[in-house]
Design a protein around this motif. Structure first.
Motif, short mmCIF file in Angstrom:
data_model
loop_
_atom_site.label_atom_id
_atom_site.label_comp_id
_atom_site.label_asym_id
_atom_site.label_seq_id
_atom_site.Cartn_x
_atom_site.Cartn_y
_atom_site.Cartn_z
N LEU A 71 0.82 -1.21 0.00
CA LEU A 71 0.00 0.00 0.00
C LEU A 71 0.85 1.25 0.00
O LEU A 71 0.46 2.29 -0.51
CB LEU A 71 -0.93 0.01 1.21
N SER A 72 2.03 1.19 0.62
CA SER A 72 2.89 2.37 0.66
C SER A 72 3.34 2.79 -0.73
O SER A 72 3.73 3.93 -0.94
CB SER A 72 4.11 2.08 1.53
N GLU A 73 3.28 1.86 -1.71
CA GLU A 73 3.61 2.21 -3.08
C GLU A 73 2.41 2.82 -3.80
O GLU A 73 2.57 3.63 -4.71
CB GLU A 73 4.08 0.97 -3.84
N ILE A 74 1.22 2.43 -3.38
CA ILE A 74 0.01 2.95 -4.02
C ILE A 74 -0.36 4.31 -3.43
O ILE A 74 -0.67 5.25 -4.16
CB ILE A 74 -1.15 1.96 -3.83
N GLY A 90 1.55 1.73 18.54
CA GLY A 90 2.49 0.72 18.05
C GLY A 90 2.19 0.18 16.67
O GLY A 90 3.00 -0.57 16.12
N THR A 91 1.08 0.55 16.06
CA THR A 91 0.73 0.09 14.72
C THR A 91 0.65 1.29 13.79
O THR A 91 -0.02 2.27 14.09
CB THR A 91 -0.63 -0.64 14.73
N GLU A 92 1.35 1.18 12.65
CA GLU A 92 1.29 2.27 11.68
C GLU A 92 0.04 2.11 10.81
O GLU A 92 -0.23 1.04 10.26
CB GLU A 92 2.53 2.26 10.79
N VAL A 93 -0.72 3.20 10.71
CA VAL A 93 -1.94 3.19 9.90
C VAL A 93 -1.98 4.47 9.08
O VAL A 93 -1.33 5.46 9.40
CB VAL A 93 -3.22 3.09 10.77
N TYR A 94 -2.76 4.42 7.99
CA TYR A 94 -3.02 5.61 7.20
C TYR A 94 -4.19 6.37 7.80
O TYR A 94 -5.19 5.79 8.22
CB TYR A 94 -3.35 5.24 5.76
N LYS A 470 -6.40 23.00 21.64
CA LYS A 470 -5.85 22.45 20.41
C LYS A 470 -6.81 21.38 19.89
O LYS A 470 -7.68 20.90 20.63
CB LYS A 470 -4.46 21.85 20.64
N TYR A 471 -6.66 21.04 18.62
CA TYR A 471 -7.53 20.03 18.02
C TYR A 471 -6.71 19.12 17.11
O TYR A 471 -5.64 19.50 16.61
CB TYR A 471 -8.66 20.68 17.22
N ASP A 472 -7.19 17.91 16.94
CA ASP A 472 -6.65 16.97 15.97
C ASP A 472 -7.81 16.31 15.25
O ASP A 472 -8.65 15.66 15.89
CB ASP A 472 -5.80 15.90 16.66
N PHE A 473 -7.88 16.56 13.94
CA PHE A 473 -8.84 15.83 13.10
C PHE A 473 -8.12 14.57 12.66
O PHE A 473 -7.10 14.61 11.97
CB PHE A 473 -9.23 16.69 11.89
N PHE A 474 -8.62 13.43 13.10
CA PHE A 474 -7.92 12.16 12.92
C PHE A 474 -8.91 11.15 12.35
O PHE A 474 -9.82 10.71 13.05
CB PHE A 474 -7.35 11.68 14.26
N ALA A 475 -8.73 10.83 11.08
CA ALA A 475 -9.67 9.93 10.40
C ALA A 475 -8.89 8.76 9.83
O ALA A 475 -8.40 8.81 8.68
CB ALA A 475 -10.41 10.67 9.30
N PRO A 476 -8.70 7.68 10.60
CA PRO A 476 -8.01 6.50 10.05
C PRO A 476 -8.76 5.97 8.83
O PRO A 476 -10.00 5.99 8.79
CB PRO A 476 -8.06 5.50 11.22
N LEU A 477 -8.00 5.52 7.83
CA LEU A 477 -8.64 4.97 6.64
C LEU A 477 -9.16 3.58 6.96
O LEU A 477 -8.67 2.57 6.46
CB LEU A 477 -7.67 4.95 5.47
N SER A 581 -13.85 -4.62 5.95
CA SER A 581 -13.40 -4.62 7.34
C SER A 581 -13.28 -3.18 7.79
O SER A 581 -13.00 -2.30 6.98
CB SER A 581 -12.05 -5.33 7.48
N GLU A 582 -13.49 -2.93 9.07
CA GLU A 582 -13.36 -1.58 9.61
C GLU A 582 -12.01 -1.38 10.28
O GLU A 582 -11.81 -0.42 11.01
CB GLU A 582 -14.51 -1.29 10.57
N ASN A 583 -11.04 -2.27 10.01
CA ASN A 583 -9.69 -2.08 10.50
C ASN A 583 -8.97 -1.08 9.59
O ASN A 583 -9.12 -1.12 8.37
CB ASN A 583 -8.91 -3.40 10.49
N PRO A 584 -8.17 -0.18 10.16
CA PRO A 584 -7.49 0.83 9.33
C PRO A 584 -6.51 0.19 8.35
O PRO A 584 -5.89 -0.83 8.63
CB PRO A 584 -6.76 1.70 10.35
N LEU A 585 -6.35 0.81 7.18
CA LEU A 585 -5.35 0.39 6.22
C LEU A 585 -3.96 0.73 6.76
O LEU A 585 -3.76 1.77 7.38
CB LEU A 585 -5.56 1.10 4.88
N SER A 586 -3.01 -0.15 6.47
CA SER A 586 -1.66 0.00 7.01
C SER A 586 -0.65 -0.06 5.88
O SER A 586 -0.85 -0.80 4.90
CB SER A 586 -1.38 -1.11 8.02
#
Length: 609
Positions: A71-74, A90-94, A470-477, A581-586
Motif C-alpha cells: 500500500l505504501s507504493e500505491i 504501536g501500529t502504523e496506519v493511514y 488544540k484540536y486533531d482531526f484524525f480519520a483513520p482509513l 473490514s473496519e480495520n485501518p489500512l496500514s
C-alpha cells in the motif's frame, strides 16, 4: 521474451513450415528450385497476386512476473499530504489528519456605574410636645414628605443577565436637616430618628448610635444639630450619614431589563423626637409651636465592582476560527469522481483549559463540519444538538479532553487519553462521502461561550485569560462496510507498447489468470481496459473482472477481455475496493499476483514482400 519478439519468431516458423509443405507437394527438389529460379521470366506480372497473409493465434501464452505491491507504493505520501502514516499505539496506519490551535480573546465583563443621582429636597416639621420644661423642650415629628431615590445604570454589560446582589465602591448617602432662625443660645438635638430607608444595604463603619435592618429600617439616636454658616447664613444642621458597600437586591425586587439596571426606593422619616435646649439667665423665652427643617439628601454614584446573579458570555476572537482542511494533495487513488469514502470511526479530538475554574464557571461549544464540493456546502453536526461541556473539576489547566466521533474509539490518539470524554458525532462518517472527495473541509466551533449560570461575588472590571485549546482531526482509513459502504477507486495505466508488429495483431480475446495473495482487510474488483495509440479506451470490448477477496491466500483469479482490439498501445487497470473490514489500512499491507499467465487469441495480418 516480448510479445513482439514472440510474434516474429512465430511468423518465421510459420513461413518456413509453409514453404516446406508447398515444396513437398510439388515434389520439386530444392536444388532444382534453385536452378529454375534463374529461368523465371523477369517480365512476368505478379502484381495481381495477394501477398497478404493472416496467421491465426489461439491461446498464445505470454509469461509475466509482477512483484508484490505494498500500500505504501500505491498511497503516495509527501510532506504536505493530509494523509499521514500515524503510529497508533504501536501500529502504523493511514489517516487523514489535520491539527492546530485555537484561543479566545481575554474574558472581560465590565462593571457599571449609576447615572448621577438627583433627589428632590423635602421638609421635616417637628411640633412642640404638650409637656414642657424650663430649659429642655421636646418636639415630635409632625410632617415629613418622603423622598424618592432612583438609582439607575444604562448599558450594563450584555453578559450580565440578572443581578441578585452587588458589591460597590463605598457609596455615601447623607441627609442634611437644616433649620434657621435660632441664635447661639439655642441647642437642637435629634433624640431619635427612625427611617424607612433603602433596603438590602450593607453599611460600612456604622457608628454605635446607628442601627440598620436590611429590610430597610434605619434608627439613630442623639444626632446633634450644629451651628454652621452656609452661604452667609447661620443655621443649625443635623447630618445623617451612612456608607453602603453592597446591595442585596433580593430585598428590593430589582431586575435587569434590556441591560438597564434601576433601583427605585424612598426615604421616609417615620418617627422622630427633637429636643430644644435654651441657655438663658433672666427671662424665659417664647417657644415656637413647631420647628421646620429643610431636608436635602445626596447619594454618590453607585459603582459596582462585584456582582452575584446570572451570567452568559460569548467567547470571541479571530483565533477561534479554525483553518479549513484542504484536500487538494491527496493520493490519486482517492481523488476520483467515483470514490465514495465512508469512514468507520473518524475522530475529532479537542483539548482545552478553563481559566474560569476558580470562579466555578464552565463553558460549552458546539462543533460543525462542512464539506465543500464545487462551491456547494454540506453541514455535519453533533448528535442531537450535543455540546462539548467544559466543567471545573480539573482546575484551570485540566486537561479537559474530548473525542467527537461515531463511537468511543478503542485506540485513543496519544496525548488525549487523560480525562477523555466522548461526544457522539455519527454523521462524521459521511464527511468525505459523495461524488468524489470534497475539495475542503471546514471546522467551526459553534457558539462557544459561557452558558447561563449563577455566579457569586464575581469581580467586574477584571480581565481573565482567554480559553486555549488544540484540536486533531484524525480519520483513520478504516472504511465503513455494508451494502452502501465505502468505495475507493485506484487507476493506473501502462502504455508505449505499440510497434510495427503489434500494430498487425488483432486480439479477439485477452485472458489473464493468476493466483492472488493479499494482506488487505478489504476486497477489490480488478478490471483491465485496452488503450489505443491516443490513450483512449478501445471501444466495443467486454471485460469480465476478477474479484480479489480480503486476505486472499493464493486464490485463483481471472480477467477476460473480448472484442476486436487493434492498435493496442497499452492497458489501463482499475481496482475498485469495497470495504470488507473496519480495520485501518496500514502501509505494511500487500497485494500481489503470482503465476500470471496472459493468453492472447486473435490473428496476425502481414504482407509477404
Amino acid at each position: 521474451m516480448t510479445l513482439s519478439y514472440t510474434l516474429r519468431m512465430f511468423y518465421f516458423y510459420f513461413y518456413l513450415k509453409l514453404m516446406k509443405q508447398n515444396l513437398l507437394k510439388t515434389c520439386v527438389p530444392l536444388g532444382t528450385l534453385l536452378l529454375l529460379s534463374g529461368c523465371i521470366d523477369n517480365k512476368y506480372d505478379l502484381s495481381d497476386i495477394d501477398k497478404t497473409t493472416q496467421i491465426n493465434i489461439n491461446d498464445l501464452v505470454v509469461p509475466v512476473n509482477i512483484d508484490a505491491i505494498e500500500l505504501s507504493e500505491i498511497i503516495k505520501i509527501d510532506d504536505d499530504s493530509k494523509i499521514k502514516i500515524v503510529d497508533l499505539n504501536g501500529t502504523e496506519v493511514y489517516a487523514v489528519t489535520e491539527s492546530g490551535d485555537f484561543s479566545s480573546d481575554p474574558i472581560e465583563i465590565d462593571g457599571f456605574e449609576s447615572n448621577d443621582i438627583h433627589i428632590d429636597p423635602t421638609v421635616a416639621r417637628f411640633d412642640l410636645a404638650p409637656t414642657r420644661a424650663a430649659l429642655v423642650n421636646t418636639y415630635n415629628l409632625g410632617q415629613f414628605d418622603p423622598q424618592t431615590i432612583n438609582i439607575n445604570a444604562s448599558d450594563v454589560d450584555e453578559s450580565i443577565i440578572d443581578i441578585d446582589a452587588i458589591r460597590c465602591e463605598p457609596m455615601k448617602i447623607e441627609m442634611h436637616f437644616e433649620a434657621t432662625g435660632f441664635d447661639n443660645n439655642t441647642d437642637l438635638l435629634f433624640k431619635t430618628l427612625s427611617f424607612k430607608f433603602l433596603k438590602g444595604l450593607t453599611l460600612q463603619n456604622l457608628p454605635s448610635n446607628y442601627a440598620y435592618d436590611p429590610d430597610g429600617l434605619l434608627t439613630i439616636s442623639n444626632v446633634p444639630c450644629r451651628r454652621v454658616v452656609k452661604n452667609g447664613t447661620a443655621i443649625h444642621e443635623g447630618v445623617v450619614s451612612v456608607t453602603a458597600i453592597a446591595v442585596d437586591f433580593s430585598k428590593t425586587g430589582t431586575k435587569l431589563i434590556d441591560h438597564r439596571f434601576e433601583y427605585i426606593s424612598t426615604v421616609e422619616l417615620e418617627s422622630a423626637v427633637m429636643e430644644m435646649t435654651i441657655n438663658y439667665t433672666t427671662t424665659a423665652p417664647q417657644l415656637p409651636a413647631s420647628v421646620e427643617f429643610d431636608v436635602n439628601t445626596t447619594a454618590e454614584n453607585l459603582k459596582a465592582t462585584h456582582f452575584s446573579g446570572q451570567i452568559e458570555y460569548k467567547l470571541e476572537g479571530d483565533a477561534l476560527e479554525i483553518d479549513p482542511v484542504n484536500l487538494d494533495d491527496i493520493p490519486d487513488f482517492l481523488n476520483n469522481d467515483e470514490t465514495n469514502l465512508l469512514l468507520a470511526n473518524p475522530q475529532i479530538y479537542l483539548n482545552m483549559n478553563n481559566p474560569l475554574a476558580p470562579y466555578q464557571l464552565g463553558f460549552t461549544t458546539g462543533l460543525e463540519l462542512a464539506s465543500i464540493r464545487d462551491g456547494k456546502k454540506t453541514d455535519f453536526n453533533l448528535d442531537n444538538g450535543q455540546l462539548v461541556k467544559v466543567g471545573t473539576n480539573h482546575g484551570v489547566d485540566g486537561p479537559y479532553n474530548y473525542v467527537l466521533s461515531p463511537s468511543m474509539p478503542e485506540q485513543k490518539l496519544p496525548g488525549y487519553t487523560a480525562n477523555l470524554q466522548h461526544v457522539g458525532f455519527a454523521s462524521l462518517s459521511n464527511v468525505l462521502s459523495g461524488d468524489g472527495l470534497p475539495q475542503q473541509i471546514e471546522i467551526h466551533l459553534v457558539n462557544p461561550g459561557l452558558p447561563r449560570q449563577k455566579v457569586t461575588d464575581f469581580k467586574l472590571f477584571n480581565t481573565i485569560p482567554g480559553i486555549e485549546g488544540k484540536y486533531d482531526f484524525f480519520a483513520p482509513l478504516a472504511l465503513k462496510t455494508g451494502e452502501n459502504g465505502a468505495v475507493i477507486i485506484y487507476r493506473d495505466s501502462d502504455t508505449g507498447w505499440s510497434d510495427d508488429d503489434l500494430d498487425k495483431l488483432t486480439i479477439k480475446t485477452l485472458n489473464l489468470e493468476a493466483k492472488a495473495f493479499s494482506d488487505l482487510p478489504i476486497g477489490a474488483e480488478l478490471n483491465v481496459w485496452p488503450l489505443d495509440k491516443n490513450g483512449n479506451k478501445i471501444q466495443g470490448v467486454q471485460v469480465t473482472p476478477a474479484i480479489v477477496a480480503p486476505n486472499s491466500k493464493g486464490e485463483p483469479v481471472s480477467i477476460t477481455v473480448t472484442g476486436d482490439i487493434k492498435d493496442l498501445d497499452g492497458v489501463t487497470y482499475e481496482a475498485k475496493v469495497h470495504a470488507g473490514s473496519e480495520n485501518p489500512l496500514s502501509p505494511q499491507q500487500t497485494i500481489r499476483l503470482e503465476n500470471i499467465k496472459a493468453k492472447v487469441s486473435g490473428y496476425y495480418l502481414t504482407d509477404f514482400e
